[in-house]
Design an enzyme around this catalytic site. Structure first.
Site, mmCIF file in Angstrom:
data_model
loop_
_atom_site.group_PDB
_atom_site.id
_atom_site.type_symbol
_atom_site.label_atom_id
_atom_site.label_comp_id
_atom_site.label_asym_id
_atom_site.label_seq_id
_atom_site.Cartn_x
_atom_site.Cartn_y
_atom_site.Cartn_z
ATOM 1 N N ASP A 14 -21.204 35.819 -42.176
ATOM 2 C CA ASP A 14 -22.482 36.390 -42.628
ATOM 3 C C ASP A 14 -22.323 37.799 -43.197
ATOM 4 O OD1 ASP A 14 -23.920 34.087 -41.524
ATOM 5 O OD2 ASP A 14 -23.501 34.985 -39.575
ATOM 6 N N GLY A 18 -21.136 35.357 -50.450
ATOM 7 C CA GLY A 18 -21.668 34.589 -51.570
ATOM 8 C C GLY A 18 -22.078 35.457 -52.736
ATOM 9 N N HIS A 42 -24.146 30.547 -47.897
ATOM 10 C CA HIS A 42 -23.944 31.635 -48.848
ATOM 11 C C HIS A 42 -25.208 31.834 -49.680
ATOM 12 C CE1 HIS A 42 -19.303 31.037 -48.599
ATOM 13 N NE2 HIS A 42 -19.844 31.478 -47.495
ATOM 14 N N THR A 130 -22.852 24.748 -35.305
ATOM 15 C CA THR A 130 -24.012 24.461 -36.156
ATOM 16 C C THR A 130 -24.504 23.032 -35.964
ATOM 17 O OG1 THR A 130 -22.546 23.841 -37.978
ATOM 18 C CG2 THR A 130 -23.343 26.119 -37.937
ATOM 19 N N ARG A 144 -5.024 12.200 -37.694
ATOM 20 C CA ARG A 144 -4.609 11.276 -38.768
ATOM 21 C C ARG A 144 -5.407 9.971 -38.778
ATOM 22 N NH1 ARG A 144 1.654 11.652 -37.307
ATOM 23 N NH2 ARG A 144 0.639 11.468 -35.281
ATOM 24 N N THR A 240 -14.551 28.791 -35.220
ATOM 25 C CA THR A 240 -14.764 27.594 -36.023
ATOM 26 C C THR A 240 -13.479 26.772 -35.989
ATOM 27 O OG1 THR A 240 -15.689 26.796 -38.117
ATOM 28 C CG2 THR A 240 -14.050 28.568 -38.260
ATOM 29 N N ALA A 300 -28.432 31.621 -42.613
ATOM 30 C CA ALA A 300 -28.823 30.835 -43.790
ATOM 31 C C ALA A 300 -28.658 29.345 -43.544
ATOM 32 C CB ALA A 300 -27.983 31.262 -44.992
ATOM 33 N N LEU A 333 -25.199 48.338 -46.760
ATOM 34 C CA LEU A 333 -25.239 49.765 -46.438
ATOM 35 C C LEU A 333 -26.676 50.235 -46.281
ATOM 36 C CD1 LEU A 333 -23.581 52.439 -46.186
ATOM 37 C CD2 LEU A 333 -23.983 52.755 -48.638
ATOM 38 N N ASP A 334 -27.573 49.686 -47.102
ATOM 39 C CA ASP A 334 -28.978 50.107 -47.091
ATOM 40 C C ASP A 334 -29.683 49.824 -45.776
ATOM 41 O OD1 ASP A 334 -28.472 47.422 -48.426
ATOM 42 O OD2 ASP A 334 -30.587 47.220 -47.922
#
EC number: 6.3.4.4
Length: 432
Positions: A14, A18, A42, A130, A144, A240, A300, A333-334
């Site tokens: 996250d 993307g 993404h 998920t 296999r 994962t 997302a 950053l914002d």
């Protein structure tokens, strides 16, 4: 010769990969997914229009870019068709721009059933997957017994193989997990209904990438999840099921490892994590709420609220080592705008008082770790949408510089908003 650039996450996913891939693909001929599945999420925002992709590479919205799903990706046919249909409804000619490796393992309904049955059985010890069948599909690959995209070329043989594997997994579902069995005929009918669509997009990915390199084409490799979720190098078992690190590029696409020219690590200006697992810098009160709400920290893929905390430079340094990072892209950053002070974790204190500057390998080793923080002044000015590096507040510039110092890696790109245009490219990876 062409340039091969890898874009991957340095934290727990996250990080904003993307958007960055979409931005940089302006110069790329190909964009390649090399691991994970539709557990990725993404988000792209282009001219205010939001697109969320889970399986298809982020370059799909670019007119002259070919998107490739490599062999390291576990592919859910129904999820792929859903994404294709949604994009085609918006006028995106997906079938002209998307190629698949025939070696992609298929995620089928019994994988999803197993994933959910196992999480339910774990109870309070659930990993927080998920629930999309990713892990069980990788298990079948390694054992296999998994079915692959290439198996769809021979439908009769596919049906025989499918029957055997459905019986195998149904035995476990019914007898061990006391769950419902999967209907073989429905699975077969659903897959065969779209088999020809999938096989029409099959290509020899390794050969294509090698020839692209010789031609001088630019190729972008798009990672999913993040370094700290890597099956081998992450906070095991809260990880994962694929190699999210740069090493996964070669195995997951067939590109020779010496052909990678630049590895861009995406690092969020703070830390987030979805699901269970260690998170030493996690915040629970006012600042944590600020990061969660202002950063819109909701998955997302799952919609789950992400856990938030201060930037963990120790964990990011581990990502630097494992991935041999060439540079960083600093995102969100914002979101730090308006905070009076900002902290960076630069080390850990063990329960016995010993100070360390590296991360443990297994989840158990993280227990009782106390983060050692450096505190820096925050800034009141808005950095949202700023596109000129010199226009950033001095305190923000100091924060950026300190991240570079404690990690030893330059910040080559800064993102100050969700839109493609809200980005400062200080050094283009394709020119580095």
């Amino acid at each position: 010769m062409g340039k091969n650039v890898v874009v991957l996450g340095t934290q727990w996913g996250d990080e904003g990969k993307g958007k960055v891939v979409d931005l940089l693909t302006e110069r790329a001929k190909y964009v390649v997914r090399y691991q994970g599945g539709h557990n990725a999420g993404h988000t792209l925002v282009i001219n205010g229009e939001k697109t969320v992709l889970h399986l298809i590479p982020s370059g799909i919205l670019r007119e002259n870019v070919v998107s490739i799903i490599g062999n390291g990706v576990v592919l859910a046919p129904d999820a792929l068709m859903k994404e294709m249909t949604e994009l085609e409804a918006r006028g995106v000619p997906v079938r002209e721009r998307l190629l698949l490796s025939e070696a992609c393992p298929l995620i089928l309904p019994y994988h999803v059933a197993l994933d959910n049955a196992r999480e339910k059985a774990r109870g309070a010890k659930a990993i927080g997957t998920t629930g999309r069948g990713i892990g069980p599909a990788y298990e079948d690959k390694v054992a296999r017994r998994g079915l692959r995209v290439g198996d769809l070329f021979d439908k009769e043989t596919f049906a025989v193989k499918l029957k055997e594997i459905v019986e195998y997994h149904n035995f476990q579902l019914v007898n061990y997990y006391k769950a419902d069995a999967v209907d073989y005929q429905k699975v077969l009918d659903d897959v065969l209904a779209i088999a020809d669509i999938l096989t029409a997009m099959v290509v020899d990915v390794s050969d294509l990438l090698y020839k692209a390199h010789l031609r001088g084409d630019f190729v972008m490799f798009e990672g999913a999840q993040g370094t700290l979720l890597d099956i081998d190098h992450g906070t095991y078992p809260y990880v994962t099921s694929s190699n999210t690190t740069a090493g996964g590029v070669a195995t997951g696409s067939g590109l020779g490892p010496r052909y990678v020219d630049y590895v861009l690590g995406i690092v969020k200006a703070y830390s987030t994590r979805v699901g269970a697992g260690p998170f030493p810098t996690e915040l629970f009160e006012e600042v944590g709420e600020h990061l969660s709400q202002k950063g819109n920290e909701f998955g997302a893929t799952t919609g789950r609220r992400r856990r938030t905390g201060w930037l963990d430079a120790v964990a990011v340094r581990r990502a630097v080592q494992i991935n041999s990072l060439s540079g960083f892209c600093l995102t969100k950053l914002d979101v730090l705008d308006g905070l009076k002070e900002i902290k960076i974790c630069v080390g850990y204190r063990l329960p016995n008082g010993t100070e360390v500057d590296t991360t443990p390998l297994a989840a158990e080793g993280w227990e009782g770790l106390e983060p050692i923080y450096e505190t820096m002044p925050g800034w009141s000015e808005s950095t949202f949408g700023v596109k000129d590096h010199s226009k950033l507040p001095q305190a923000a510039l100091n924060y950026i510089k300190r991240i570079e110092e404690v990690t030893g890696v330059p910040i080559d790109i800064i993102s100050t908003g969700p839109d493609r245009s809200e980005t400062m490219v200080l050094r283009d990876p394709f020119d580095a």
